[in-house]
Design an enzyme around this catalytic site. Sequence first.
Site, PDB file in Angstrom:
ATOM      1  N   ASN A 151      -7.486 -37.186 -26.822  1.00  0.00           N
ATOM      2  CA  ASN A 151      -6.982 -36.475 -25.635  1.00  0.00           C
ATOM      3  C   ASN A 151      -5.952 -37.238 -24.796  1.00  0.00           C
ATOM      4  O   ASN A 151      -5.141 -36.619 -24.118  1.00  0.00           O
ATOM      5  CB  ASN A 151      -8.141 -35.961 -24.774  1.00  0.00           C
ATOM      6  CG  ASN A 151      -8.980 -37.055 -24.198  1.00  0.00           C
ATOM      7  OD1 ASN A 151      -9.004 -38.172 -24.709  1.00  0.00           O
ATOM      8  ND2 ASN A 151      -9.680 -36.755 -23.128  1.00  0.00           N
ATOM      9  N   GLY A 227     -14.831 -41.833 -26.622  1.00  0.00           N
ATOM     10  CA  GLY A 227     -15.009 -40.594 -27.381  1.00  0.00           C
ATOM     11  C   GLY A 227     -16.283 -39.893 -26.959  1.00  0.00           C
ATOM     12  O   GLY A 227     -16.762 -40.050 -25.830  1.00  0.00           O
ATOM     13  N   SER A 228     -16.831 -39.145 -27.880  1.00  0.00           N
ATOM     14  CA  SER A 228     -17.972 -38.290 -27.531  1.00  0.00           C
ATOM     15  C   SER A 228     -19.272 -39.096 -27.433  1.00  0.00           C
ATOM     16  O   SER A 228     -19.432 -40.118 -28.113  1.00  0.00           O
ATOM     17  CB  SER A 228     -18.127 -37.198 -28.588  1.00  0.00           C
ATOM     18  OG  SER A 228     -18.318 -37.802 -29.850  1.00  0.00           O
ATOM     19  N   GLU A 247     -16.882 -45.535 -23.456  1.00  0.00           N
ATOM     20  CA  GLU A 247     -16.329 -44.616 -22.443  1.00  0.00           C
ATOM     21  C   GLU A 247     -16.531 -43.211 -23.001  1.00  0.00           C
ATOM     22  O   GLU A 247     -15.823 -42.796 -23.910  1.00  0.00           O
ATOM     23  CB  GLU A 247     -14.829 -44.894 -22.227  1.00  0.00           C
ATOM     24  CG  GLU A 247     -14.498 -46.303 -21.758  1.00  0.00           C
ATOM     25  CD  GLU A 247     -14.916 -46.563 -20.329  1.00  0.00           C
ATOM     26  OE1 GLU A 247     -15.120 -45.597 -19.565  1.00  0.00           O
ATOM     27  OE2 GLU A 247     -15.036 -47.748 -19.974  1.00  0.00           O
ATOM     28  N   LEU A 248     -17.511 -42.500 -22.460  1.00  0.00           N
ATOM     29  CA  LEU A 248     -17.935 -41.239 -23.091  1.00  0.00           C
ATOM     30  C   LEU A 248     -17.630 -40.035 -22.199  1.00  0.00           C
ATOM     31  O   LEU A 248     -16.829 -40.117 -21.280  1.00  0.00           O
ATOM     32  CB  LEU A 248     -19.423 -41.342 -23.448  1.00  0.00           C
ATOM     33  CG  LEU A 248     -19.801 -42.618 -24.229  1.00  0.00           C
ATOM     34  CD1 LEU A 248     -21.301 -42.674 -24.475  1.00  0.00           C
ATOM     35  CD2 LEU A 248     -19.032 -42.733 -25.532  1.00  0.00           C
ATOM     36  N   CYS A 281     -11.847 -36.277 -19.980  1.00  0.00           N
ATOM     37  CA  CYS A 281     -13.246 -36.686 -19.788  1.00  0.00           C
ATOM     38  C   CYS A 281     -13.707 -36.483 -18.344  1.00  0.00           C
ATOM     39  O   CYS A 281     -14.897 -36.327 -18.096  1.00  0.00           O
ATOM     40  CB  CYS A 281     -13.433 -38.125 -20.218  1.00  0.00           C
ATOM     41  SG  CYS A 281     -12.179 -39.204 -19.539  1.00  0.00           S
ATOM     42  N   GLU A 375     -21.075 -31.017 -21.885  1.00  0.00           N
ATOM     43  CA  GLU A 375     -19.640 -31.220 -21.640  1.00  0.00           C
ATOM     44  C   GLU A 375     -18.871 -30.097 -22.333  1.00  0.00           C
ATOM     45  O   GLU A 375     -18.878 -30.007 -23.560  1.00  0.00           O
ATOM     46  CB  GLU A 375     -19.199 -32.574 -22.202  1.00  0.00           C
ATOM     47  CG  GLU A 375     -17.732 -32.834 -21.969  1.00  0.00           C
ATOM     48  CD  GLU A 375     -17.243 -34.148 -22.563  1.00  0.00           C
ATOM     49  OE1 GLU A 375     -17.694 -34.514 -23.656  1.00  0.00           O
ATOM     50  OE2 GLU A 375     -16.392 -34.786 -21.928  1.00  0.00           O
TER      51      GLU A 375
HETATM   52  P1  NAP Z   1     -14.908 -38.133 -31.011  1.00  0.00           P
HETATM   53  O1  NAP Z   1     -15.020 -36.996 -31.952  1.00  0.00           O
HETATM   54  O2  NAP Z   1     -16.139 -38.869 -30.633  1.00  0.00           O
HETATM   55  O3  NAP Z   1     -13.860 -39.131 -31.688  1.00  0.00           O
HETATM   56  C1  NAP Z   1     -13.455 -40.319 -31.041  1.00  0.00           C
HETATM   57  C2  NAP Z   1     -13.062 -41.330 -32.096  1.00  0.00           C
HETATM   58  O4  NAP Z   1     -14.223 -41.727 -32.833  1.00  0.00           O
HETATM   59  C3  NAP Z   1     -12.069 -40.800 -33.121  1.00  0.00           C
HETATM   60  O5  NAP Z   1     -11.173 -41.805 -33.480  1.00  0.00           O
HETATM   61  C4  NAP Z   1     -12.990 -40.448 -34.293  1.00  0.00           C
HETATM   62  O6  NAP Z   1     -12.333 -40.415 -35.528  1.00  0.00           O
HETATM   63  C5  NAP Z   1     -13.971 -41.589 -34.218  1.00  0.00           C
HETATM   64  N1  NAP Z   1     -15.242 -41.359 -34.917  1.00  0.00           N
HETATM   65  C6  NAP Z   1     -15.816 -40.185 -35.262  1.00  0.00           C
HETATM   66  N2  NAP Z   1     -17.001 -40.413 -35.884  1.00  0.00           N
HETATM   67  C7  NAP Z   1     -17.174 -41.760 -35.928  1.00  0.00           C
HETATM   68  C8  NAP Z   1     -18.205 -42.626 -36.415  1.00  0.00           C
HETATM   69  N3  NAP Z   1     -19.294 -42.146 -37.005  1.00  0.00           N
HETATM   70  N4  NAP Z   1     -18.032 -43.956 -36.269  1.00  0.00           N
HETATM   71  C9  NAP Z   1     -16.942 -44.452 -35.672  1.00  0.00           C
HETATM   72  N5  NAP Z   1     -15.938 -43.693 -35.180  1.00  0.00           N
HETATM   73  C10 NAP Z   1     -16.056 -42.361 -35.303  1.00  0.00           C
HETATM   74  O7  NAP Z   1     -14.191 -37.687 -29.659  1.00  0.00           O
HETATM   75  P2  NAP Z   1     -12.890 -36.799 -29.453  1.00  0.00           P
HETATM   76  O8  NAP Z   1     -13.213 -35.380 -29.756  1.00  0.00           O
HETATM   77  O9  NAP Z   1     -11.707 -37.422 -30.118  1.00  0.00           O
HETATM   78  O10 NAP Z   1     -12.663 -36.982 -27.881  1.00  0.00           O
HETATM   79  C11 NAP Z   1     -13.328 -36.226 -26.936  1.00  0.00           C
HETATM   80  C12 NAP Z   1     -14.465 -36.984 -26.300  1.00  0.00           C
HETATM   81  O11 NAP Z   1     -13.986 -38.209 -25.768  1.00  0.00           O
HETATM   82  C13 NAP Z   1     -15.057 -36.240 -25.128  1.00  0.00           C
HETATM   83  O12 NAP Z   1     -16.450 -36.348 -25.147  1.00  0.00           O
HETATM   84  C14 NAP Z   1     -14.468 -36.957 -23.925  1.00  0.00           C
HETATM   85  O13 NAP Z   1     -15.196 -36.832 -22.739  1.00  0.00           O
HETATM   86  C15 NAP Z   1     -14.443 -38.354 -24.418  1.00  0.00           C
HETATM   87  N6  NAP Z   1     -13.508 -39.169 -23.626  1.00  0.00           N
HETATM   88  C16 NAP Z   1     -13.999 -40.095 -22.745  1.00  0.00           C
HETATM   89  C17 NAP Z   1     -13.113 -40.841 -21.962  1.00  0.00           C
HETATM   90  C18 NAP Z   1     -13.609 -41.886 -20.989  1.00  0.00           C
HETATM   91  O14 NAP Z   1     -12.816 -42.734 -20.601  1.00  0.00           O
HETATM   92  N7  NAP Z   1     -14.864 -41.854 -20.568  1.00  0.00           N
HETATM   93  C19 NAP Z   1     -11.756 -40.628 -22.077  1.00  0.00           C
HETATM   94  C20 NAP Z   1     -11.294 -39.672 -22.976  1.00  0.00           C
HETATM   95  C21 NAP Z   1     -12.180 -38.945 -23.758  1.00  0.00           C
HETATM   96  P3  NAP Z   1     -11.872 -38.996 -36.163  1.00  0.00           P
HETATM   97  O15 NAP Z   1     -10.874 -38.427 -35.240  1.00  0.00           O
HETATM   98  O16 NAP Z   1     -11.319 -39.398 -37.484  1.00  0.00           O
HETATM   99  O17 NAP Z   1     -13.118 -38.163 -36.275  1.00  0.00           O
END
Ligand code: NAP
Length: 473
Positions: A151, A227-228, A247-248, A281, A375
């Site tokens: 994002n 990420g998530s 950072e979730l 997020c 979320e």
């Molecule tokens: P995501 O699906 O969790 O993916 C984040 C990253 O993790 C991607 O690079 C993904 O790779 C990788 N990943 C997926 N499965 C993994 C595993 N088993 N082991 C290691 N890495 C893995 O999240 P997203 O959909 O990209 O982003 C949205 C989420 O991020 C939301 O929940 C949002 O709130 C959160 N977020 C938090 C912040 C903060 O600062 N708190 C900021 C921005 C976003 P792939 O893309 O190849 O699956």
Amino acid sequence: MKKDLWIGGEYRSAASYNELKNPYNLELLAKIGSASQEDVRLAISAAHQAKTMMAEMPAFERAEILEKVARFLRDDLDECARLIAMEAAKPLKAARAEVNRTIMTYTFAAHEARRIHGETVPMDAAPGGQGSLAFTVREPLGVIAAITPFNFPMNLVAHKVGPAIAAGNSVVLKPASQTPLSAYRIAEYFHTAGLPAGALNIVTGSGSKIGEVLMKDDRIKMITFTGSPEVGRYIREHSGLKRVTLELGSNSAVVVDEGVQLNKVIPRIVNGAFAYQGQVCISIQRIFVHESIIDEFTEQFVSETRKLKAGNPLEEDTDISAMITRGDVERTKQWVDEAINNGADLRLGGNAEEGIFQPTVLVNVPLKEKVSCEEVFAPVVHINSFRDFSEAIDLVNDSKYGLQAGIFTNDIHKALQAAKKLEVGGVMINEIPTFRVDQMPYGGVKMSGMGREGIKYAVEEMTELKLISFKTE
Ligand code: NAP
């Protein structure tokens, strides 16, 4: 276009490639290398080899490299914004704002590189400590694995790569599969800026496959993940003794108290709810409004939201564009329909067209609904009322998440009450929870994560504190 993996300061071909499509029109953008586990180990070896050179590089040189990267971004601002708009369907206005923030993030990283320092320790404060002179130094951890979401593909990479390089670490970066192009662009900038080969490596491909290697390899000293919550928890549970920062997600709330000037705050709240399709997020998901002004608030909020223009992310006047996947559109529709079936009133939106989910406003949502307690990560908000301020604080805290919260009030006592009682990483008084500048400490409590970013704070996470004690007598 074909993008190979960036390992050891050069592009290396991958065994296979995945198609990267524009989320808005589904056109093919590029074929992206998919790293095998052997490729990931190669990237870790390159980072491991570069770690001594990075640890020995003087602070001013690390700072100059970061400053150059910020300069390249400034020179190529529009091109970088278009890259983000194409791979993430982020409207150009928002993409440009992200590049500007990325420039700030690398600039702050350059500043921090120059001021990493320890402190003297008053050893003689304890009996037996007299005659010792002691001080601390901060040393780099070594190899850091950074895993980033789709994002904010440039600025969230900057929040990891910036402080890691500032502190003298080397990095293996795994960007989100949907947003690799902006990450590769950053690798090229660092290379041109003079970063030693191997100090930054980029591996793209399946998150779980790459993650498996990063979590298991002992040469990685820290995993910094954004990420998530599901993936974050998995990483935390499978990373042994590695340092892990997470950072979730969140379901951020804003409280609007009686007496607040609505025409001033509503445009801000609309922006906090719908910017980048709510895929932020700290997007506003829950709005709690004092019962005396809720009708007026809702009417003005809906009318302000109607002004948002949906369309192609590459058009200058677009405010809202496609969600990141068609699957996310379907999930959002299901959650909204479920809420309506269970008693919520739909005031605006509720449907999607060609990947664009309309900005959606619900009222009177039962708080057990997914659009409230999970979320939603989509352009969906709900407006519910409260009677007294303590109830509003309880409503905000009634969440498994706790990233940031916003409070609009004219009453200093209520503002202080909120500051004390809210269970979040950041309390924004007379501001939306979506507010962030890149040097402030940023991170969550509860399921929103652990550890802090904001360059100075990330540098603390990415360094080891070492004590040196001299016996002087
Ligand atoms: P995501 O699906 O969790 O993916 C984040 C990253 O993790 C991607 O690079 C993904 O790779 C990788 N990943 C997926 N499965 C993994 C595993 N088993 N082991 C290691 N890495 C893995 O999240 P997203 O959909 O990209 O982003 C949205 C989420 O991020 C939301 O929940 C949002 O709130 C959160 N977020 C938090 C912040 C903060 O600062 N708190 C900021 C921005 C976003 P792939 O893309 O190849 O699956």
